[in-house]
Write a protein that holds these residues in place. Structure first.
Motif, PDB file in Angstrom:
ATOM      1  N   GLU A 158      -1.183  -0.852 -14.082  1.00 57.29           N
ATOM      2  CA  GLU A 158      -1.056  -2.191 -13.880  1.00 57.29           C
ATOM      3  C   GLU A 158      -0.761  -2.684 -12.470  1.00 57.29           C
ATOM      4  N   GLU A 159      -0.137  -1.709 -11.800  1.00 57.10           N
ATOM      5  CA  GLU A 159       0.081  -1.996 -10.420  1.00 57.10           C
ATOM      6  C   GLU A 159      -0.992  -2.045  -9.322  1.00 57.10           C
ATOM      7  N   LEU A 160      -1.770  -0.814  -9.730  1.00 59.70           N
ATOM      8  CA  LEU A 160      -3.262  -0.658  -9.004  1.00 59.70           C
ATOM      9  C   LEU A 160      -4.183  -2.011  -9.274  1.00 59.70           C
ATOM     10  N   LEU A 161      -3.826  -2.337 -10.487  1.00 57.47           N
ATOM     11  CA  LEU A 161      -4.775  -3.456 -10.984  1.00 57.47           C
ATOM     12  C   LEU A 161      -4.560  -4.862 -10.063  1.00 57.47           C
ATOM     13  N   ALA A 162      -3.164  -4.943 -10.078  1.00 57.61           N
ATOM     14  CA  ALA A 162      -2.709  -6.320  -9.313  1.00 57.61           C
ATOM     15  C   ALA A 162      -2.936  -5.954  -7.767  1.00 57.61           C
ATOM     16  N   TYR A 163      -2.842  -4.614  -7.412  1.00 54.29           N
ATOM     17  CA  TYR A 163      -3.145  -4.533  -5.950  1.00 54.29           C
ATOM     18  C   TYR A 163      -4.658  -4.862  -5.708  1.00 54.29           C
ATOM     19  N   VAL A 223      -6.858   8.529 -12.165  1.00 57.95           N
ATOM     20  CA  VAL A 223      -5.836   7.208 -12.844  1.00 57.95           C
ATOM     21  C   VAL A 223      -5.610   7.800 -14.219  1.00 57.95           C
ATOM     22  N   ARG A 224      -6.215   8.935 -14.687  1.00 56.29           N
ATOM     23  CA  ARG A 224      -5.812   9.364 -16.220  1.00 56.29           C
ATOM     24  C   ARG A 224      -4.249   9.867 -16.007  1.00 56.29           C
ATOM     25  N   SER A 225      -3.984  10.358 -14.905  1.00 57.31           N
ATOM     26  CA  SER A 225      -2.690  10.736 -14.966  1.00 57.31           C
ATOM     27  C   SER A 225      -1.738   9.666 -14.756  1.00 57.31           C
ATOM     28  N   LEU A 226      -1.886   8.560 -14.745  1.00 57.98           N
ATOM     29  CA  LEU A 226      -0.921   7.589 -14.494  1.00 57.98           C
ATOM     30  C   LEU A 226      -0.740   6.700 -15.965  1.00 57.98           C
ATOM     31  N   SER A 227       0.841   6.077 -15.692  1.00 59.15           N
ATOM     32  CA  SER A 227       0.967   5.364 -17.072  1.00 59.15           C
ATOM     33  C   SER A 227       0.740   4.016 -16.993  1.00 59.15           C
ATOM     34  N   ALA A 228       0.925   3.343 -17.943  1.00 62.73           N
ATOM     35  CA  ALA A 228       0.283   1.925 -18.118  1.00 62.73           C
ATOM     36  C   ALA A 228       0.665   1.064 -16.952  1.00 62.73           C
ATOM     37  N   GLU A 248     -12.832  -3.014 -13.428  1.00 59.48           N
ATOM     38  CA  GLU A 248     -13.546  -2.776 -14.860  1.00 59.48           C
ATOM     39  C   GLU A 248     -12.813  -1.429 -15.086  1.00 59.48           C
ATOM     40  N   LEU A 249     -12.926  -0.488 -14.337  1.00 57.32           N
ATOM     41  CA  LEU A 249     -12.333   0.892 -14.606  1.00 57.32           C
ATOM     42  C   LEU A 249     -10.783   1.008 -14.870  1.00 57.32           C
ATOM     43  N   LEU A 250     -10.353   0.275 -13.891  1.00 58.88           N
ATOM     44  CA  LEU A 250      -8.629   0.111 -14.239  1.00 58.88           C
ATOM     45  C   LEU A 250      -8.449  -0.669 -15.660  1.00 58.88           C
ATOM     46  N   THR A 251      -9.063  -1.823 -15.822  1.00 54.21           N
ATOM     47  CA  THR A 251      -8.734  -2.487 -17.056  1.00 54.21           C
ATOM     48  C   THR A 251      -9.237  -1.509 -18.325  1.00 54.21           C
ATOM     49  N   ARG A 293       0.740  -1.043   0.106  1.00 59.57           N
ATOM     50  CA  ARG A 293      -0.054  -0.058   0.008  1.00 59.57           C
ATOM     51  C   ARG A 293       1.048   1.293   0.023  1.00 59.57           C
ATOM     52  N   ASN A 294       2.057   1.156   0.585  1.00 56.89           N
ATOM     53  CA  ASN A 294       2.731   2.446   0.743  1.00 56.89           C
ATOM     54  C   ASN A 294       3.504   2.695  -0.771  1.00 56.89           C
ATOM     55  N   THR A 295       3.582   2.077  -1.545  1.00 60.25           N
ATOM     56  CA  THR A 295       4.450   1.930  -2.754  1.00 60.25           C
ATOM     57  C   THR A 295       3.382   2.219  -3.708  1.00 60.25           C
ATOM     58  N   LEU A 296       2.034   2.255  -3.741  1.00 56.49           N
ATOM     59  CA  LEU A 296       1.109   2.574  -4.846  1.00 56.49           C
ATOM     60  C   LEU A 296       1.428   3.893  -5.365  1.00 56.49           C
ATOM     61  N   PRO A 297       1.031   3.787  -6.603  1.00 58.00           N
ATOM     62  CA  PRO A 297       1.318   5.321  -7.276  1.00 58.00           C
ATOM     63  C   PRO A 297       0.053   6.350  -6.836  1.00 58.00           C
TER      64      PRO A 297
END
Length: 116
Positions: A35-40, A26-31, A52-55, A6-10
């Motif tokens: 992917e990191e958020l989706l895995a978390y 999430v619009r400001s994040l890179s792919a 669904e949103l992250l995918t 949790r401490n290393t999430l974007p």
């Protein structure tokens, strides 16, 4: 104990973001960050609307979309006003009233009188 992942999430406040705030941020994040958020998300809460949103965002980025600044006015829990509870106070409350014995407040009941 805090989850080390949790401490290393974007998005440091990711767990507290409502879906509307997350969608804008999430619009400001890179792919890679999405992917990191989706895995978390999949390994923790696994909320269907969030995955669904992250995918969908990940597919947009892989399809050539570029990260943007997102919505600066998006709801951010870390910038709360600090107020909690109802804004009602005794000064703004209506005067208490008792309902009429019968009828409605705009149509008063009539006395029964003699029924002979």
């Amino acid at each position: 104990m805090a989850d080390p992942a949790r401490n290393t999430l974007p998005l440091p406040d990711y767990d507290h973001l409502p879906l509307g705030g997350l969608e804008s941020r999430v619009r400001s994040l890179s792919a890679d960050e999405v992917e990191e958020l989706l895995a978390y998300e999949r390994s923790h809460a696994d909320r269907v609307p969030v995955t669904e949103l992250l995918t969908a965002r990940l597919e947009q980025l892989r399809g050539g979309a570029e990260p943007t600044s997102g919505d600066p006015d998006a709801l951010r829990p870390e910038q709360g006003t600090g107020r909690a509870g109802s804004p009602v106070s005794p000064a703004t409350s209506p005067q208490p009233f008792g309902p009429p014995p019968h009828g409605t407040p705009d149509q008063r009941g009539k006395p029964k009188g003699d029924r002979t």
